[in-house]
Scaffold this active site. Sequence first.
Site, PDB file in Angstrom:
ATOM      1  N   SER A 244      -8.606   9.916   5.059  1.00 27.94           N
ATOM      2  CA  SER A 244      -7.668   9.155   4.210  1.00 27.94           C
ATOM      3  C   SER A 244      -8.079   9.206   2.740  1.00 27.94           C
ATOM      4  CB  SER A 244      -7.579   7.697   4.700  1.00 27.94           C
ATOM      5  OG  SER A 244      -7.143   7.633   6.035  1.00 27.94           O
TER       6      SER A 244
ATOM      7  N   SER B 268     -12.002   5.236   5.360  1.00 31.96           N
ATOM      8  CA  SER B 268     -12.181   5.429   3.917  1.00 31.96           C
ATOM      9  C   SER B 268     -12.483   4.105   3.223  1.00 31.96           C
ATOM     10  CB  SER B 268     -10.923   6.050   3.307  1.00 31.96           C
ATOM     11  OG  SER B 268      -9.830   5.150   3.384  1.00 31.96           O
TER      12      SER B 268
ATOM     13  N   LYS C 205      -8.136   1.272  14.186  1.00 36.75           N
ATOM     14  CA  LYS C 205      -7.404   0.356  13.303  1.00 36.75           C
ATOM     15  C   LYS C 205      -7.188  -0.980  14.044  1.00 36.75           C
ATOM     16  CE  LYS C 205      -6.481   3.280   9.819  1.00 36.75           C
ATOM     17  NZ  LYS C 205      -6.650   3.006   8.370  1.00 36.75           N
TER      18      LYS C 205
ATOM     19  N   GLY D 258      -8.674  -6.232   7.511  1.00 40.45           N
ATOM     20  CA  GLY D 258      -9.715  -5.213   7.511  1.00 40.45           C
ATOM     21  C   GLY D 258     -10.260  -4.934   6.127  1.00 40.45           C
TER      22      GLY D 258
ATOM     23  N   ASP E  50      -1.469   5.880   8.223  1.00 41.28           N
ATOM     24  CA  ASP E  50      -0.728   4.645   8.456  1.00 41.28           C
ATOM     25  C   ASP E  50       0.746   4.900   8.717  1.00 41.28           C
ATOM     26  OD1 ASP E  50      -2.844   2.918   8.373  1.00 41.28           O
ATOM     27  OD2 ASP E  50      -2.448   2.142   6.368  1.00 41.28           O
TER      28      ASP E  50
ATOM     29  N   ARG F 286      -7.150  -4.342  -3.625  1.00 36.89           N
ATOM     30  CA  ARG F 286      -8.079  -3.663  -4.543  1.00 36.89           C
ATOM     31  C   ARG F 286      -8.078  -4.348  -5.904  1.00 36.89           C
ATOM     32  NH1 ARG F 286      -6.961  -0.092  -0.732  1.00 36.89           N
ATOM     33  NH2 ARG F 286      -8.380   1.656  -0.302  1.00 36.89           N
TER      34      ARG F 286
ATOM     35  N   ARG G 200       2.038  -2.443  12.378  1.00 34.05           N
ATOM     36  CA  ARG G 200       2.634  -1.120  12.224  1.00 34.05           C
ATOM     37  C   ARG G 200       3.250  -0.616  13.535  1.00 34.05           C
ATOM     38  NH1 ARG G 200       2.331  -0.335   7.256  1.00 34.05           N
ATOM     39  NH2 ARG G 200       0.502  -0.867   5.992  1.00 34.05           N
TER      40      ARG G 200
END
Length: 424
Positions: A192, A167, A337, A90, A310, A25, A382
């Site tokens: 999310s 999201s 995901k 992603g 997550d 971000r 994950r």
Amino acid sequence: MTEAKSSPIPAAVARIPGSKSLTNRALVLAACAIGTTTVRRPLISEDTLAFAEALRTMGTRVDRAEDSWTVEGTSGDFASLGTVWCADAGTAARFLPPVAGLVPRGFSFDGSDQLRRRPLGPLLGALRSLGAEVWPTDGHGLPISVKGAPQQLSGPREIELPSGLSSQFVSGLLMAAPLARGLTLRTSDLVSRPYVDMSITLMADFGVLVDEPEPGVFVVPDQPLRSPGVFAVEPDASTASYVFAGAALTRRAIRVDGLGRNSLQGDLAFVDVLAQMGCSVAIGDHTTSVTGAQLPLRGGFTVDMGEISDTFMTAACLAPFADAPIRITGVAHARLKESDRIAAVATNLRAAGVRVDEGDSWLEIHPGRPQPARIDCHRDHRIAMSFSVLGLRADGIMLDDPACVGKTFPGFFEEFDRLFRDPS
């Protein structure tokens, strides 16, 4: 978040890398902003390196040093230097096409086979409604080409976005919206939510205040993003879930510095789930500690993990060691995901001899004694890290693709061994 008295057991300090969500971000906002931004302590992993390289292909200068990256803002004056390769990231595929759709240039985006399978349909529809040209016109994912012309926008300044799949669609449009000189975004079925709040908070750091006059309606004003000069990245709360879960299974005390009650990351709320399981949790201004309880852990409850999805896999890999079933709900979007995470968790736990019931948006894990099993990671970092937690109390848990942890935590196994397996 739940707070409880900590145990007198001395806490080991876990070395958790920077947040992927915050790093990427900060990179996209810095690229769109006026001025130069230094991003301190960024996550350095396959995903963030791919994101930085994608920005370079869009004409943004990103200089990398050992503990900081410097981004020269473009003020929206991007350049197309070839196909933007998103690799497995992603966030690159969700955050960068909105930028392309709101500047007067054309860009092509592509990624790995795994990323090509992830849906983009609602986001692409929103870009078309803003007047961007998107090819192929019937496409719902990568590869795509996007061309925007903000001076000649034919679409409405107020758009609607179905956001039940991710999201990241909302975050991508919000962070790019200053390039369109303002936008009102109406969302539906938002999942999310903490990740959207994170995006809004970072936008404020870059000088743009997003208003929410009613739930799910976001108004981005007509003002440019401006560099804050320096942005410091917190440790990754999603990644911290694995070491906190390790503490739960080993009765050790683990502390993560840099994550406290004012964290920008919603996934820190995973420690609430650990508190329900009987662990001792202590949250301070700038640190969080978890101390494991005696096994079995406490079960017999239902927890909605939709806002921290997550981390639901981490909880699922603790659940066999509880004294009663644990039901996890609200995670339907986790099927879209890096892998179908509900199916992957259920299948791998069953392979280890654990009873699991599942539905479209939930799964229930029953107490059991996990047996040796080869874990299918589905190239999903994950899955690999969550089942490494299971392996702390179950012999013979083997990962088919341990290297996939490089997506977010290249040094995961070394740190996990240091905390939980090293005799020293």
